[in-house]
Design an enzyme around this catalytic site. Sequence first.
Site, PDB file in Angstrom:
ATOM      1  N   ASP A 171       0.847  -1.200   0.000  1.00  0.00           N
ATOM      2  CA  ASP A 171       0.000   0.000   0.000  1.00  0.00           C
ATOM      3  C   ASP A 171       0.879   1.245   0.000  1.00  0.00           C
ATOM      4  OD1 ASP A 171      -1.800   2.088   0.573  1.00  0.00           O
ATOM      5  OD2 ASP A 171      -3.063   0.773   1.793  1.00  0.00           O
ATOM      6  N   HIS A 202      -2.972  -0.150  -2.553  1.00  0.00           N
ATOM      7  CA  HIS A 202      -4.174   0.536  -2.098  1.00  0.00           C
ATOM      8  C   HIS A 202      -5.267   0.462  -3.169  1.00  0.00           C
ATOM      9  CE1 HIS A 202      -5.829   3.487   0.765  1.00  0.00           C
ATOM     10  NE2 HIS A 202      -6.399   4.055  -0.277  1.00  0.00           N
TER      11      HIS A 202
END
Length: 232
Positions: A171, A202
């Site tokens: 992420d 993400h």
Amino acid sequence: MTLYTPVATLEGDARFDVYVARPASTPKAAIIVIQEIFGVNDGIRRKCDTWAEQGYLALAPDLFWRDKAHVELDADQPEDFQAALGHMQRLNQDSAIRDIEATIKAARAELGDGGKVGVVGYCLGGRLAFMAACRTDGDAFVGYYGVGIDNLLDEQRAIGKPVLLHIPTADGFVPPEAQQKMHEGLQGNRHVTLHDYEGLDHGFAAETGERRQEAAAQLADRRTADFFAQNL
């Protein structure tokens, strides 16, 4: 059947819109769907519609309403992404949690006595879902790639209901040290379960667009569905 409906703030001094998707028959529970920084856009509405197809009353509150009502932005468009960052920066998250609590209250009123309410959020909504687990009376909470949860760990003492967190290990908005802090800080909390998604970034469970990773999205969504089926 789908529509927007106004919901009163907890203070009763204003009303904000909530996207509502209702199942074909009596709902088995309600699920509050918390938006990303892109507003209650088509992807968030689709998530609500999917929960309704599974028999839940689904509601997505417009949390940017104090700044601009009915924001709908596309994560794949650079200008929309910059606009979304502006809305996020201007959001008072404490007020947003109170709006989520007001939405939970509205859902309970529609469900009647004994109806349970879950909360699921994405990105900004993942952070707010964790905050809601600490501050609201919902019955179960799920956060996808919540940003900044590592800075909220002191609040976890207030968690009394089940919480599930989906964490993509690559992420770009939640660096490895933040992920480590989450794992270490939450490992002793019996209410909280964390799932890692190796090498994913993400937004992997977005309904549409370039961010979606189909296999991982389906896995995370299946875990979420099983979690709500068990706890609602």
